[in-house]
Motif scaffolding. Structure first.
Motif: not given
Length: 262
Positions: A138-157
């Motif tokens: 619901x805010x910019x900081x949260x979006x940055x955090x989870x968006x980065x986690x989304x892309x990194x999890x794909x990289x880890x997988x």
């Protein structure tokens, strides 16, 4: 510090003894971050075996991730840092957000393809949880955090250590406050709903182990980000009929993005 030398057991090779004693030495140091091991000659004398045995044992410990080596500087306890901070700062000064997007377009579609081929049920479940968290931010900081986690999890997988290190380097550069402000300026509600839809397409392709579709979905997502970032850099208004706007879904998966007010 007490020495870890003990009588060499009969019938055991020097390399096995060296490995056992080096493990004990690392345990005694508590795997202290960035603790530098003595030179091979000094290690051999300390644990009472030959240098060749020490060298072989160090190779095993390096493969296990208990030590790492920096050519010209020595051997260190713990896992190799992903990227040295001074290198990140230097790279950030010599590049631009659009160059970073160009690099992402070369690396991340391939990571998505590999992730689709290698993803386990647990990895897919985790990716879906992260996708939902990103959409619900619901805010910019949260979006940055989870968006980065989304892309990194794909990289880890994807399961490729070298590509993951490159991803981490790029992701660290992206964390510059000025660059984050630029990304915020490139977002609006319609675009965020489109990003949510694009994330869902990526997850769906990975979940069905369709490498080609995952690669294509990631490329479409990054091209949309690239276009929006470039428009923001030139002060252009949000396009009314962009590629990502036409792909917006109107299902439940995108409704949470409406709450973002950036």
């Amino acid at each position: 510090m007490a020495e870890v030398v003990s009588p060499e057991p009969r019938g055991v090779s020097n390399s096995s003894v060296a490995l056992e004693r080096l493990r004990a030495l690392l345990d005694a140091e508590g795997d202290r971050a960035e603790w530098q091991l003595p030179a091979e000659r000094d290690l051999a004398g300390r644990i009472g075996v030959g240098r060749r045995a020490v060298r072989r044992a160090l190779e095993v410990l390096e493969a296990e991730g208990r030590i790492w080596r920096h050519q010209g500087k020595g051997t260190f306890a713990g896992q190799r840092p992903p990227v040295q901070p001074h290198l990140i700062a230097s790279l950030a000064d010599r590049t631009s957000p659009l160059e970073v997007m160009e690099a992402r377009l070369q690396i991340e579609p391939a990571l998505a393809r590999l992730a689709a081929l290698k993803a386990s049920p647990d990895s897919i479940a985790a990716l879906r949880r992260i996708e939902r968290k990103t959409a619900a931010s619901m805010d910019s900081d949260g979006h940055e955090l989870w968006d980065s986690a989304f892309h990194r999890h794909i990289a880890e997988t994807a399961g490729n250590g070298l590509l993951l290190a490159l991803f981490d380097c790029i992701d660290r550069i992206r964390q510059s406050p000025s660059w984050r402000r630029l990304r915020e300026a490139a977002r609006n509600r319609i675009r965020l709903r489109a990003y949510t839809s694009q994330h869902a397409d990526i997850v769906a392709a990975i979940a069905r182990h369709d490498g080609a579709a995952a690669e294509a979905a990631m490329r479409r997502h990054l091209l949309a980000l690239h276009a929006n970032l470039e428009a923001a850099m030139h002060g252009e208004p949000a396009p009314q009929d962009s590629v990502q706007d036409r792909t917006v879904r109107h299902g439940d998966s995108t409704e949470a993005a409406d709450g973002l007010r950036l």
